[in-house]
Enzyme design. Structure first.
Site, PDB file in Angstrom:
ATOM      1  CD  GLN A   1      -1.228  -0.894   3.541  1.00 30.68           C
ATOM      2  OE1 GLN A   1      -2.435  -1.035   3.349  1.00 30.68           O
ATOM      3  NE2 GLN A   1      -0.675  -1.255   4.683  1.00 30.68           N
TER       4      GLN A   1
ATOM      5  CG  ASP B   1      -7.241  -1.501  13.992  1.00 29.83           C
ATOM      6  OD1 ASP B   1      -7.906  -0.798  13.215  1.00 29.83           O
ATOM      7  OD2 ASP B   1      -6.275  -1.067  14.655  1.00 29.83           O
ATOM      8  CB  SER B   2      -9.188  -4.429   8.544  1.00 32.37           C
ATOM      9  OG  SER B   2     -10.562  -4.112   8.404  1.00 32.37           O
ATOM     10  CB  THR B   3      -7.513  -0.568   5.433  1.00 28.96           C
ATOM     11  OG1 THR B   3      -7.317  -1.816   4.751  1.00 28.96           O
ATOM     12  CG2 THR B   3      -6.182  -0.126   6.023  1.00 28.96           C
TER      13      THR B   3
END
EC number: 2.5.1.16
Length: 286
Positions: A35, A160-162
């Site tokens: 990313q 806890d992700s995008t």
């Protein structure tokens, strides 16, 4: 994208909206194998972490997200000791989990070490618990890691992700959720960031609830909370349980907690369980 040299702007084309922060300078930029990471110094919101053009956090309001993604679940479980964080590369979630004295081990699995390295340099307040002996930081595929864990080996899993695109898409699917159900103990819970109830109720939230229930979780409850720097300013965490209901949380322990928070408390926990009319039957699992 930026409107000009003094602004960072996140544009949501499908929603016909945008969010901007005035910036002083860009502190960091890199393209990892996974990313595009940027860090800005803003005029009024402290530092800003951006991944693939989307706001991940600011110094000013990240505490709401990190506290509501961790403490409601940890105070709902009767005795949380073994926790896994999938994603969470900025390490703010790890810091919040380790505030609970009963926690014995936390494994954080994020696919991109670049996020953690950027946080260590530019957001040291978020990474202050990284050297805690109870913490293990792994840089790996969280989906694959969960598949390798023994059944019943965890008490709480925090995802806890995008946003559910690209590298994070698999974290919202039934295959992964079924594996999380398998690795949780009898009273286990998972919590997943579940986007905006305003923008994503009929897409991401409804689908996520269905996948969680289909994997065996009950109850499934979404807790909304404000995050000004996120799209719509209203975000959510969805708790999926193998038994305990968030309404039956350890309220006396939450009121007597020995650590500081800026947003979460027992009253906020209970208030977050109240759903607006347009979300009843979805957010409340009724």
């Amino acid at each position: 994208m930026r409107r000009d040299d003094n602004w960072f702007t996140e544009v949501l084309e499908e929603e016909g909206m945008a969010f901007s922060l005035r910036v002083r300078e860009k502190l960091h930029e890199e393209r990892t194998a996974f990313q595009h990471i940027e860090v800005y110094e803003t005029e009024a919101w402290g530092r800003l972490l951006v991944i693939d053009g989307c706001v991940m956090l600011t110094s000013r309001d990240n505490f709401v997200y990190h506290e509501m993604m961790s403490h409601p679940a940890l105070f709902t479980h009767p005795d949380p000791r073994r926790v896994a964080i999938i994603g969470g590369g900025d390490c703010g979630m790890l810091r919040e989990v380790l505030k609970h004295p009963g926690i014995e081990s936390v494994v954080q699995v994020d696919i991109d070490a670049g996020v953690t390295r950027a946080a260590e340099r530019y957001f040291p307040e978020l990474t202050e618990a990284n050297d805690d002996p109870r913490a293990t930081l792994l840089f790996d595929d969280g989906v694959a890691w969960i598949q390798d864990q023994p059944a019943g080996s965890l008490d709480v899993v925090i995802v806890d992700s995008t946003d559910p695109v690209g590298v994070a898409e698999g974290l919202f699917g039934p295959g992964f959720l079924g594996q999380v159900y398998r690795v949780l103990g009898d009273q286990g819970l998972m919590v997943q960031q579940s986007e905006s109830p305003i923008l994503h109720r009929d897409t991401i939230l409804e689908r996520l609830h269905g996948h969680m229930r289909g994997s065996g979780f009950a109850p499934v409850v979404t807790l909304p909370y404000p995050v000004v720097s996120y799209p719509s300013g209203w975000w959510s965490a969805t708790l999926a349980s193998k038994g305990p209901h968030p309404a039956a949380f350890r309220e006396s322990d939450a009121r007597a907690k020995a650590f500081a928070t800026l947003y979460y408390n027992a009253d906020i926990h209970r208030a977050a369980l109240a759903a607006p009319e347009f979300c009843k039957g979805l957010l409340t699992d009724q």
